[in-house]
Motif scaffolding. Structure first.
Motif, PDB file in Angstrom:
ATOM      1  N   LEU B 315      83.774  55.344  15.279  1.00 50.38           N
ATOM      2  CA  LEU B 315      83.455  54.087  14.847  1.00 50.38           C
ATOM      3  C   LEU B 315      82.110  53.566  15.415  1.00 50.38           C
ATOM      4  CD1 LEU B 315      86.956  52.252  15.324  1.00 50.38           C
ATOM      5  CD2 LEU B 315      85.668  52.688  13.346  1.00 50.38           C
ATOM      6  N   TYR B 316      81.820  53.803  16.609  1.00 49.08           N
ATOM      7  CA  TYR B 316      80.579  53.174  17.081  1.00 49.08           C
ATOM      8  C   TYR B 316      79.610  54.247  17.696  1.00 49.08           C
ATOM      9  CZ  TYR B 316      83.764  49.358  16.889  1.00 49.08           C
ATOM     10  OH  TYR B 316      84.658  48.551  16.598  1.00 49.08           O
ATOM     11  N   GLU B 317      78.393  54.247  17.666  1.00 51.90           N
ATOM     12  CA  GLU B 317      77.485  55.173  17.884  1.00 51.90           C
ATOM     13  C   GLU B 317      77.316  55.143  19.684  1.00 51.90           C
ATOM     14  OE1 GLU B 317      73.582  55.180  16.302  1.00 51.90           O
ATOM     15  OE2 GLU B 317      74.430  54.652  14.507  1.00 51.90           O
ATOM     16  N   ASP B 318      77.179  54.198  20.283  1.00 48.96           N
ATOM     17  CA  ASP B 318      77.173  54.016  21.644  1.00 48.96           C
ATOM     18  C   ASP B 318      77.852  52.512  22.177  1.00 48.96           C
ATOM     19  OD1 ASP B 318      75.256  52.026  20.922  1.00 48.96           O
ATOM     20  OD2 ASP B 318      73.541  53.675  21.190  1.00 48.96           O
ATOM     21  N   LEU B 319      77.853  52.645  23.247  1.00 52.09           N
ATOM     22  CA  LEU B 319      78.340  51.232  24.286  1.00 52.09           C
ATOM     23  C   LEU B 319      77.942  50.194  23.592  1.00 52.09           C
ATOM     24  CD1 LEU B 319      80.118  50.258  26.357  1.00 52.09           C
ATOM     25  CD2 LEU B 319      78.254  50.799  28.047  1.00 52.09           C
ATOM     26  N   PHE B 320      76.531  50.100  23.354  1.00 53.89           N
ATOM     27  CA  PHE B 320      75.664  48.932  23.100  1.00 53.89           C
ATOM     28  C   PHE B 320      76.043  48.546  21.696  1.00 53.89           C
ATOM     29  CE2 PHE B 320      73.350  50.895  26.562  1.00 53.89           C
ATOM     30  CZ  PHE B 320      73.706  50.063  27.508  1.00 53.89           C
ATOM     31  N   LYS B 321      75.959  49.426  20.887  1.00 50.36           N
ATOM     32  CA  LYS B 321      76.469  49.160  19.322  1.00 50.36           C
ATOM     33  C   LYS B 321      77.858  48.469  19.275  1.00 50.36           C
ATOM     34  CE  LYS B 321      74.059  49.940  15.636  1.00 50.36           C
ATOM     35  NZ  LYS B 321      73.421  51.158  15.447  1.00 50.36           N
ATOM     36  N   MET B 322      78.856  49.019  20.176  1.00 46.02           N
ATOM     37  CA  MET B 322      80.182  48.579  20.266  1.00 46.02           C
ATOM     38  C   MET B 322      80.102  47.159  20.851  1.00 46.02           C
ATOM     39  SD  MET B 322      83.320  50.388  22.115  1.00 46.02           S
ATOM     40  CE  MET B 322      83.111  49.782  23.781  1.00 46.02           C
ATOM     41  N   MET B 323      79.479  46.851  21.877  1.00 48.05           N
ATOM     42  CA  MET B 323      79.461  45.614  22.413  1.00 48.05           C
ATOM     43  C   MET B 323      79.096  44.631  21.506  1.00 48.05           C
ATOM     44  SD  MET B 323      80.919  46.239  25.098  1.00 48.05           S
ATOM     45  CE  MET B 323      80.803  44.626  25.934  1.00 48.05           C
ATOM     46  N   ASP B 324      77.764  44.694  20.751  1.00 47.85           N
ATOM     47  CA  ASP B 324      77.176  43.962  19.825  1.00 47.85           C
ATOM     48  C   ASP B 324      78.313  43.488  18.841  1.00 47.85           C
ATOM     49  OD1 ASP B 324      74.913  42.385  18.826  1.00 47.85           O
ATOM     50  OD2 ASP B 324      75.083  44.118  17.318  1.00 47.85           O
ATOM     51  N   TRP B 325      78.829  44.663  18.324  1.00 47.07           N
ATOM     52  CA  TRP B 325      79.634  44.593  17.149  1.00 47.07           C
ATOM     53  C   TRP B 325      80.971  43.656  17.535  1.00 47.07           C
ATOM     54  CZ3 TRP B 325      84.667  45.743  14.946  1.00 47.07           C
ATOM     55  CH2 TRP B 325      84.793  45.514  13.748  1.00 47.07           C
ATOM     56  N   THR B 326      81.550  43.980  18.591  1.00 47.86           N
ATOM     57  CA  THR B 326      82.769  43.251  19.148  1.00 47.86           C
ATOM     58  C   THR B 326      82.514  41.827  19.203  1.00 47.86           C
ATOM     59  OG1 THR B 326      82.324  43.996  21.303  1.00 47.86           O
ATOM     60  CG2 THR B 326      84.252  44.899  19.902  1.00 47.86           C
ATOM     61  N   ALA B 327      81.218  41.330  19.801  1.00 47.13           N
ATOM     62  CA  ALA B 327      80.684  40.155  20.036  1.00 47.13           C
ATOM     63  C   ALA B 327      80.293  39.353  18.628  1.00 47.13           C
ATOM     64  CB  ALA B 327      79.653  40.153  20.944  1.00 47.13           C
ATOM     65  N   ASN B 328      79.604  39.981  17.941  1.00 47.91           N
ATOM     66  CA  ASN B 328      79.363  39.390  16.544  1.00 47.91           C
ATOM     67  C   ASN B 328      80.059  39.512  15.220  1.00 47.91           C
ATOM     68  OD1 ASN B 328      77.044  38.027  18.224  1.00 47.91           O
ATOM     69  ND2 ASN B 328      76.058  39.934  17.986  1.00 47.91           N
ATOM     70  N   VAL B 329      80.592  40.735  15.065  1.00 46.91           N
ATOM     71  CA  VAL B 329      80.876  40.857  13.775  1.00 46.91           C
ATOM     72  C   VAL B 329      82.570  40.615  13.838  1.00 46.91           C
ATOM     73  CG1 VAL B 329      81.464  42.421  11.798  1.00 46.91           C
ATOM     74  CG2 VAL B 329      79.428  42.576  13.246  1.00 46.91           C
TER      75      VAL B 329
END
Lengths: 535, 355, 77
Positions: B315-329
């Motif tokens: 689902l996610y490339e890395d930790l930061f993509k994941m954090m960004d996605w969970t916060a904004n999308v």
């Protein structure tokens, strides 16, 4: 591989079916009336049995012939002489019978002559054989198809002594012995109640061992009693030499590490469990009595908890729980902390450990495994060795393994401390003593792979496994899971006896469980009212 | 169908609490609100109570029906099946998300060099074992294990008292109310809204009369505990540090004087995550089984767990993509599923009742 | 990489071996349904794992979700 397993399974199944057929009871057979025929038959049945004794007696002015048959030393010679042979040979004994000649001789003997405590009339020959084998004396009468079985049992038994497996500081010191009758009497002396039922059955195709199912009617759940009885009746093996045989055949989870059937050597422990609504299973020939259902928390309970004051026994419970965790977790935690979580330990402590580990060539994991296995070897040797030599084992263990291996640089000092602590903790929980080492090794391996995380993975898996277990239908972790608040009184702490108004809800018959609570409450109210009235 | 599975009210409460605790207490979704984190959280908490009220209402209107069955009843066979598939995907996604969170957390804090796939696989193995044993066993195991979680949280909270600095709470509402409400919306969808999963589990409750009491009590108690954690992080770390960290609790526990209790956070995450993933995958499995009309979901456990592990990595490339996605999308993606469709179900039920 | 693929295959085989006795015991009515869904799920998981190991995974669903939300809501992400 699967087809092989399948074939094996089918084979076992057909074997079991074949055994089932073999288990059928022998047909009833009439006792021959003529003595030559009877003698031949007894000879045939008891051929080459050196301990089988018979004696022919002529009684009643030599009109009647009797054969007394018994097993030497199973039947007490003294009782045999005093209560059977002597009255029979009394000259005046048969006067009345010879005058009346109306009664049947067997009935006359039973009512007027013999002075044995228990006399049974038997008409089945196979049954008489069974009686003889159980230590009773059978009197065959010529010309009559009825024989008399007299209770003359009297073999050598061990005296009632203090059991070595469960020693107490305070509490009764008597323990069960190998003889079933003595054991039943010991229990009956604790619970003087006609509701204490003891149902006898015979198990074992060859040994015909007497097994006694014991429960308190009205407190034990009838379904539980029925379940225990059906499981025992389904047993179909050659021999029952110890209650361990029964345990293995009736337990719920034979492949689990945890015992689901309890055992005890002490009448007071068994009495307490039966009073809680459990079922006791006595087996002839062993002092170990089984109790079902057996729940996990019983491993933490000791009979002494109830004999000493509530506060001190509650503290001891807490100690036992700590011991349970120490004995399975400590080496694993040591490995986890040294391998993965060094920062958790205070710096000074870490430096001390590092200093003592300086010259050790092995990893903490290897050390823990080495010491763990060494201890298991020592323990097994200590149990198996004859007692005088056992002392030397402990010396070898303490000196050679402890002292020398540290000096040789094989193990570090902290590891010796940890092994000692875990070992001692294991002894505090006797029912789990053989089980805990496996988990200790499991936790150590898990800790070596994933540190504290691995330990908790394993712990959760262990808890899930414990939650799946049931003992005779009752969840193994009850009353913790599923939680029953009224039963918490006897888990981590022991409440004072005067607060224990209800019986364990999981065990007892619902009617008594809940209703007893209200009844107790009502009784308290009534007694208060009466006191007021008295004033 | 799977109605023979029964759990007690206490067990359900513990499952809801573990579910809410899950990854929330480790990720701290309120961090972006800085010094007003507590306010954002309380707003979301109140919203959470409204959501659980909605779910309980739906469950009470359709007793002994799971969400998938309710959807079929409400929207008809075809539309209902499509929406049910959407929900099953969401549950699976949620499980994968938590698994990934767990793996990332472990990789960041302790096991720097252990491959994340290995950690996740070990965890998945445990969950597969748990799922194979069924919900009753999960509930009973929760009864044994959840108390540890509470004990650890309380220990950490009190050991950190010397580090608390009340100045960290000020200035109050520095940037106005809008960012606070935005964060509150995020917190509403994670973790409170995710309890929509429990619509698959409510029918298993032994005495349905307790449903409302139990779920509200669980929300109250766990909400209070998470509030404690958020206040703890805020007071000990300060708003500035809080907004920059990925896993604030891991750092705040390192502040404990003389001790380093970081492993307790990992263990808490493990316990909470175990409940959350198990519940999510259980919901997905029961959903699949009910769509197919099967009696037993247990055969599908292993392949679904394998799929969840694959998803977690994919689902996610890395930790930061994941954090960004969970916060904004994530809030916009989850909100219709957590609020929109349940509200629609309730409305349809009400209209049908009137008609 | 080769090692990873071998591990994945072994895991899949162990799973099938563990489940097969249970799968074969299901009553006839549901057997085909369960078998199809079982192997479909297994195949999806296996393919996903394989693609991940080969680092040729398709676009992640999260990205698709993000794009769809962009399209519908027009939020600036």
């Amino acid at each position: 591989m699967f087809s092989w397993l399948k074939r094996k399974y089918k084979f076992l199944k057909t074997m079991a079916q074949a055994n089932q057929q073999k288990n059928e009871q022998p047909q009833a057979e009439k006792i021959p009336q003529s003595f030559p025929e009877l003698r031949a038959k007894l000879q045939q049945v008891f051929a080459e049995c050196g301990d089988f004794k018979t004696r022919e007696i002529l009684v009643g002015d030599e009109h009647y012939r009797l054969i007394i048959a018994w097993m030497d030393n199973l039947a007490s010679n003294q009782i045999l002489h005093e209560s059977l042979i002597r009255p029979l040979l009394e000259p005046q004994a048969f006067c009345q019978f010879l005058e009346d000649k109306e009664e049947d001789l067997a009935v006359f003997l039973k009512n007027n002559v013999l002075i044995a405590a228990e006399l049974k009339e038997v008409t089945d020959f196979n049954q008489t054989v069974e009686f003889i084998l159980c230590g009773e004396s059978v009197i065959y009468i010529e010309g009559s198809s009825t024989a008399l079985a007299a209770a003359t049992r009297g073999w050598e038994t061990r005296t009632v002594t203090e059991p070595e497996t469960e020693t107490v500081v305070r509490g009764p010191r008597e323990g069960f012995v190998e003889d079933l009758a003595v054991n039943c009497a010991l229990l009956r002396r604790k619970i003087k109640n006609p509701n204490l039922k003891m149902e006898m059955m015979k198990i074992g195709r060859q040994t015909k061992t007497t097994v006694c199912v014991c429960y308190l009617k009205g407190i034990a759940d009838p379904a539980l009693v029925q379940e225990a009885k059906t499981r025992l009746q389904k047993i179909n093996i050659d021999a029952v030499l110890e209650s361990g045989y029964l345990e293995e055949m009736i337990e719920d989870a034979p492949l689990s590490f945890f015992p689901t059937v309890g055992n005890s050597e002490k009448p007071d422990v068994v009495a307490a469990k039966i009073l809680e609504g459990r079922v006791g299973i006595f087996c002839d020939g062993t002092p170990f009595v089984l109790t079902v259902p057996y729940l996990f928390l019983e491993t933490l309970q000791a009979s002494e908890d109830y004999y000493t004051r509530a506060i001190s026994s509650s503290l001891l419970r807490t100690v036992r729980i700590i011991c349970f965790y120490v004995s399975i977790l400590l080496p694993g935690l040591y490995v986890a902390f040294l391998n993965f979580h060094q920062s958790v330990l205070p710096l000074n402590f870490l430096l001390t450990i590092a200093a003592s580990r300086e010259s050790i060539p092995f990893s903490p994991f290897t050390e823990a495994l080495f010491m763990g296995i060494t201890f298991e070897i020592l323990q097994e040797a200590g149990i198996r060795m004859p007692r005088p030599i056992g002392q030397s084992v402990s010396i070898v263990g303490a000196l050679v393994i402890g002292e020398a291996s540290v000096r040789a640089g094989l193990v570090s000092d902290p590891m010796v401390i940890i092994t000692a602590l875990t070992a001692i903790s294991t002894f505090i929980l006797p029912p789990l003593q053989r089980v805990l080492p496996f988990f200790r090794f499991g936790f150590t391996i898990a800790a070596n792979i994933l540190g504290l995380l691995g330990i908790f993975f394993f712990l959760i898996a262990l808890v899930i496994h414990l939650c799946t277990l049931r003992s005779f239908g009752i969840p193994y972790l009850a009353p913790l899971a599923p939680l029953s608040l009224s039963d918490i009184k006897d888990t981590f702490v022991r409440f004072p006896l005067w607060t224990m108004l209800t019986r364990p809800r999981d065990l007892t018959w619902p009617e008594t469980g809940q209703a007893a609570k209200y009844r107790a409450g009502a009784e308290q109210l009534l007694s208060k009212m009466r006191k007021k009235e008295d004033r | 169908m799977m109605t023979n599975v029964k759990i007690s009210g206490y067990q359900l409460a513990l499952l809801i609490m573990g579910f809410l605790f899950g990854s929330t207490a480790v990720l701290n979704p309120t961090a972006m609100a800085g010094q007003d984190a507590w306010l954002a959280y309380i707003l979301a908490w109140v919203g959470g109570f409204m959501l659980i009220w909605l779910y309980v209402r739906i469950a009470l209107i359709n007793p002994s029906l799971t969400l998938v069955e309710i959807l079929k009843v409400t929207f008809g066979k075809y539309l209902g099946t499509v929406i049910a598939l959407l929900y099953i995907w969401y549950f699976l996604h949620l499980a994968a998300l938590v698994l990934r969170d767990f793996g990332e957390h472990m990789n960041v804090t302790v096991f720097y060099r252990t491959p994340m796939t290995f950690i996740i696989s070990c965890f998945a193995l445990l969950i597969a074992y748990c799922l194979r044993k069924g919900l009753e066993v999960t509930g009973r195991a929760a009864e044994i294990l959840m108390p540890y979680l509470f004990i650890f949280v309380i220990i950490i909270f009190f050991l950190l008292i010397p580090e608390y600095d009340t100045n960290n709470l000020f200035p109050f509402l520095e940037k106005g109310l809008t960012p606070v409400i935005q964060v509150a919306f995020g917190v509403l969808t994670f973790p409170f809204g995710e309890t929509v999963t429990f619509l698959m589990i409510f029918p298993a409750l032994y005495s349905p009369g307790q449903l409302k009491k139990v779920s509200f009590a669980a929300f109250g108690v766990m909400g209070f505990i998470i509030l404690g954690i958020i206040v703890r992080d805020l007071l000990s770390l300060g708003p500035d540090l809080l907004t920059r960290l990925v896993f604030p609790p891991s750092l705040s526990t390192e502040l404990t004087p003389e001790l380093q209790l970081e492993p307790l956070i990992s263990v808490n995450f493990l316990l909470g995550g175990w409940v959350k993933i198990t519940v999510c995958l259980y919901a997905a499995l029961v959903g699949i089984a009910q769509l197919l009309g099967l009696n037993d979901y247990k055969h599908l456990v292993l392949p679904l767990v394998l799929l969840a592990v694959g998803l977690a990595m994919w689902l996610y490339e890395d930790l930061f993509k994941m954090m960004d996605w969970t916060a904004n999308v994530y809030p916009y993606y989850a909100f219709p599923l957590q609020f929109g469709i349940p509200l629609l179900i309730l409305l349809v039920a009400k209209i049908r009742k009137l008609a | 990489m080769a090692l990873n693929i071998i591990l994945l295959v072994i895991i899949a085989i162990i799973m099938v071996l563990l489940d097969l006795p249970g799968l074969l015991k299901i009553e006839k009515k549901n057997k085909i349904k369960v078998l199809i869904s079982y192997f479909l799920l297994l195949l999806t998981g296996f393919t996903l794992g394989l693609l991940l190991i080969l680092e040729r995974e398709p676009v992640s669903p999260t990205v698709i979700i993000e794009r769809m939300l962009n399209l519908i809501l027009g939020i600036g992400l």
